[in-house]
Design a protein around this motif. Structure first.
Motif, PDB file in Angstrom:
ATOM      1  N   UNK A 159      67.369  68.812  46.456  1.00  0.00           N
ATOM      2  CA  UNK A 159      68.147  68.601  45.235  1.00  0.00           C
ATOM      3  C   UNK A 159      67.743  67.303  44.548  1.00  0.00           C
ATOM      4  N   UNK A 160      67.545  66.249  45.343  1.00  0.00           N
ATOM      5  CA  UNK A 160      67.109  64.978  44.766  1.00  0.00           C
ATOM      6  C   UNK A 160      65.747  65.082  44.102  1.00  0.00           C
ATOM      7  N   UNK A 161      64.823  65.797  44.739  1.00  0.00           N
ATOM      8  CA  UNK A 161      63.480  65.963  44.159  1.00  0.00           C
ATOM      9  C   UNK A 161      63.549  66.760  42.859  1.00  0.00           C
ATOM     10  N   UNK A 162      64.345  67.827  42.854  1.00  0.00           N
ATOM     11  CA  UNK A 162      64.466  68.641  41.644  1.00  0.00           C
ATOM     12  C   UNK A 162      65.082  67.838  40.500  1.00  0.00           C
ATOM     13  N   UNK A 163      66.162  67.112  40.790  1.00  0.00           N
ATOM     14  CA  UNK A 163      66.787  66.303  39.743  1.00  0.00           C
ATOM     15  C   UNK A 163      65.839  65.218  39.248  1.00  0.00           C
ATOM     16  N   UNK A 184      74.341  67.704  30.280  1.00  0.00           N
ATOM     17  CA  UNK A 184      74.424  68.212  31.652  1.00  0.00           C
ATOM     18  C   UNK A 184      73.646  67.322  32.614  1.00  0.00           C
ATOM     19  N   UNK A 185      72.460  66.888  32.199  1.00  0.00           N
ATOM     20  CA  UNK A 185      71.638  66.038  33.064  1.00  0.00           C
ATOM     21  C   UNK A 185      72.331  64.711  33.344  1.00  0.00           C
ATOM     22  N   UNK A 186      72.935  64.118  32.310  1.00  0.00           N
ATOM     23  CA  UNK A 186      73.608  62.838  32.507  1.00  0.00           C
ATOM     24  C   UNK A 186      74.856  62.990  33.364  1.00  0.00           C
ATOM     25  N   UNK A 187      75.513  64.156  33.284  1.00  0.00           N
ATOM     26  CA  UNK A 187      76.698  64.366  34.126  1.00  0.00           C
ATOM     27  C   UNK A 187      76.305  64.564  35.585  1.00  0.00           C
ATOM     28  N   UNK A 188      75.380  65.483  35.842  1.00  0.00           N
ATOM     29  CA  UNK A 188      75.036  65.802  37.224  1.00  0.00           C
ATOM     30  C   UNK A 188      74.302  64.653  37.899  1.00  0.00           C
ATOM     31  N   UNK A 189      73.662  63.794  37.110  1.00  0.00           N
ATOM     32  CA  UNK A 189      72.927  62.663  37.679  1.00  0.00           C
ATOM     33  C   UNK A 189      73.702  61.357  37.578  1.00  0.00           C
ATOM     34  N   UNK A 190      74.954  61.422  37.179  1.00  0.00           N
ATOM     35  CA  UNK A 190      75.759  60.209  37.111  1.00  0.00           C
ATOM     36  C   UNK A 190      76.155  59.757  38.512  1.00  0.00           C
ATOM     37  N   UNK A 191      76.745  58.605  38.584  1.00  0.00           N
ATOM     38  CA  UNK A 191      77.004  57.980  39.880  1.00  0.00           C
ATOM     39  C   UNK A 191      77.982  58.779  40.736  1.00  0.00           C
ATOM     40  N   UNK A 192      79.044  59.305  40.130  1.00  0.00           N
ATOM     41  CA  UNK A 192      80.066  59.992  40.917  1.00  0.00           C
ATOM     42  C   UNK A 192      79.551  61.269  41.577  1.00  0.00           C
ATOM     43  N   UNK A 193      78.959  62.224  40.851  1.00  0.00           N
ATOM     44  CA  UNK A 193      78.453  63.425  41.536  1.00  0.00           C
ATOM     45  C   UNK A 193      77.369  63.118  42.568  1.00  0.00           C
ATOM     46  N   UNK A 194      76.437  62.230  42.216  1.00  0.00           N
ATOM     47  CA  UNK A 194      75.336  61.923  43.133  1.00  0.00           C
ATOM     48  C   UNK A 194      75.858  61.294  44.419  1.00  0.00           C
ATOM     49  N   UNK A 195      76.693  60.282  44.287  1.00  0.00           N
ATOM     50  CA  UNK A 195      77.195  59.589  45.471  1.00  0.00           C
ATOM     51  C   UNK A 195      78.145  60.460  46.281  1.00  0.00           C
ATOM     52  N   UNK A 196      78.900  61.323  45.612  1.00  0.00           N
ATOM     53  CA  UNK A 196      79.801  62.201  46.353  1.00  0.00           C
ATOM     54  C   UNK A 196      79.015  63.249  47.140  1.00  0.00           C
ATOM     55  N   UNK A 243      69.101  57.501  39.761  1.00  0.00           N
ATOM     56  CA  UNK A 243      70.196  58.001  40.599  1.00  0.00           C
ATOM     57  C   UNK A 243      69.758  59.170  41.472  1.00  0.00           C
ATOM     58  N   UNK A 244      68.894  60.017  40.940  1.00  0.00           N
ATOM     59  CA  UNK A 244      68.459  61.185  41.712  1.00  0.00           C
ATOM     60  C   UNK A 244      67.667  60.783  42.951  1.00  0.00           C
ATOM     61  N   UNK A 245      67.018  59.627  42.899  1.00  0.00           N
ATOM     62  CA  UNK A 245      66.242  59.171  44.057  1.00  0.00           C
ATOM     63  C   UNK A 245      67.160  58.828  45.228  1.00  0.00           C
ATOM     64  N   UNK A 246      68.415  58.497  44.936  1.00  0.00           N
ATOM     65  CA  UNK A 246      69.375  58.175  45.999  1.00  0.00           C
ATOM     66  C   UNK A 246      69.493  59.339  46.983  1.00  0.00           C
ATOM     67  N   UNK A 247      69.506  60.558  46.465  1.00  0.00           N
ATOM     68  CA  UNK A 247      69.633  61.727  47.339  1.00  0.00           C
ATOM     69  C   UNK A 247      68.438  61.851  48.284  1.00  0.00           C
ATOM     70  N   UNK A 248      67.269  61.463  47.832  1.00  0.00           N
ATOM     71  CA  UNK A 248      66.081  61.524  48.695  1.00  0.00           C
ATOM     72  C   UNK A 248      66.214  60.521  49.839  1.00  0.00           C
ATOM     73  N   UNK A 249      66.675  59.310  49.517  1.00  0.00           N
ATOM     74  CA  UNK A 249      66.867  58.303  50.563  1.00  0.00           C
ATOM     75  C   UNK A 249      67.912  58.759  51.580  1.00  0.00           C
ATOM     76  N   UNK A 250      68.999  59.341  51.090  1.00  0.00           N
ATOM     77  CA  UNK A 250      70.047  59.823  51.996  1.00  0.00           C
ATOM     78  C   UNK A 250      69.516  60.956  52.864  1.00  0.00           C
ATOM     79  N   UNK A 251      68.721  61.840  52.288  1.00  0.00           N
ATOM     80  CA  UNK A 251      68.131  62.935  53.058  1.00  0.00           C
ATOM     81  C   UNK A 251      67.265  62.406  54.196  1.00  0.00           C
ATOM     82  N   UNK A 252      66.468  61.395  53.918  1.00  0.00           N
ATOM     83  CA  UNK A 252      65.624  60.806  54.961  1.00  0.00           C
ATOM     84  C   UNK A 252      66.469  60.162  56.055  1.00  0.00           C
ATOM     85  N   UNK A 253      67.569  59.520  55.668  1.00  0.00           N
ATOM     86  CA  UNK A 253      68.444  58.915  56.672  1.00  0.00           C
ATOM     87  C   UNK A 253      69.092  59.981  57.548  1.00  0.00           C
TER      88      UNK A 253
END
Length: 234
Positions: free
Chosen positions: A146-150, A163-175, A101-111
């Motif tokens: 943030x994606x790289x750190x997570x 905490x890791x499972x909450x912050x890296x779950x689908x809802x926080x990451x996608x939001x 899930x954390x990799x999603x933020x990296x892809x969004x950052x590149x976009x």
């Protein structure tokens, strides 16, 4: 002399009491003033502006159709994962899913960087004029960092599990990804009201998915041992 001394003490005590009473009333009046000011500010300023920001965030794909190509996968992933964990309540996210899930933020950052600078060759010139980056560029980089750190923390299991499972779950990451896209793609103002609007969206989505989970059929895994313990009549 004794009378004068007693009179002076009485007068001084009366003055001290009056000063103390005045001070107490002044403190109370000041407290009431700030409380009323806070109530009026929240009612007439904070709530209306935050509600406008929520509308701007929600309507960003409608006003900026080019972001739909990234929003649709985020929404599909969010709803499917919420439906899955709403049905299989005995399961948890897992470190591997948190890492993915954390990799999603990296892809969004590149976009976002692609949207801001177009050709990838222009990204190299971002720092050519110093570190005076625009706010949208900082958001794009911030989401990527943030994606790289997570990703790093989840890979090595550095964060506490819950905490890791909450912050890296689908809802926080996608939001986080969606709010960043809405700000970069559209003209949403970057201020404290937008931050509270994002928090409001998070709470609203939790409420919506909570209602969905109430009517969603729950499936609980039955182990072989529990099946063997059941009687013949079952």
């Amino acid at each position: 002399m004794i009378i004068n001394s007693t009179l002076n003490k009485t007068v001084n005590a009366t003055i001290d009491l009056a000063v103390e009473s005045y001070t107490n009333y002044t403190w109370i009046n000041t407290a009431i003033f700030y409380i009323l000011y806070a109530v009026i500010y929240i009612k007439d300023v904070f709530i209306p502006i935050t509600w406008i920001r929520i509308q701007e965030l929600v309507l960003a794909p409608y006003n900026n159709p080019e972001m739909i190509w990234m929003v649709i996968p985020l929404c599909i992933t969010l709803f499917m994962m919420e439906f899955y964990f709403g049905r299989y309540v005995d399961e948890e996210l897992g470190w591997n899913s948190a890492f993915g899930n954390s990799i999603v933020l990296i892809f969004v950052s590149l976009d976002l960087l692609r949207f801001l600078y177009g050709d990838i060759s222009q990204i190299a010139g971002i720092f050519s004029h110093g570190f005076g980056l625009s706010a949208k560029t900082m958001i794009a980089f911030g989401i990527g960092i943030l994606g790289i750190l997570l990703m790093f923390f989840n890979f090595f299991h550095f964060l506490p599990k819950r905490f890791a499972f909450w912050v890296s779950s689908s809802l926080p990451i996608n939001l986080i990804a969606y709010v960043g896209m809405a700000i970069v793609y559209s003209k949403v103002t970057i201020d404290i009201y937008t931050a509270f609007a994002a928090i409001g969206l998070y709470i609203l989505l939790i409420f919506i998915f909570g209602l969905i989970h109430l009517i969603e059929p729950v499936h609980r895994e039955k182990s072989l041992a529990s099946l063997l313990k059941r009687g013949p009549e079952e």
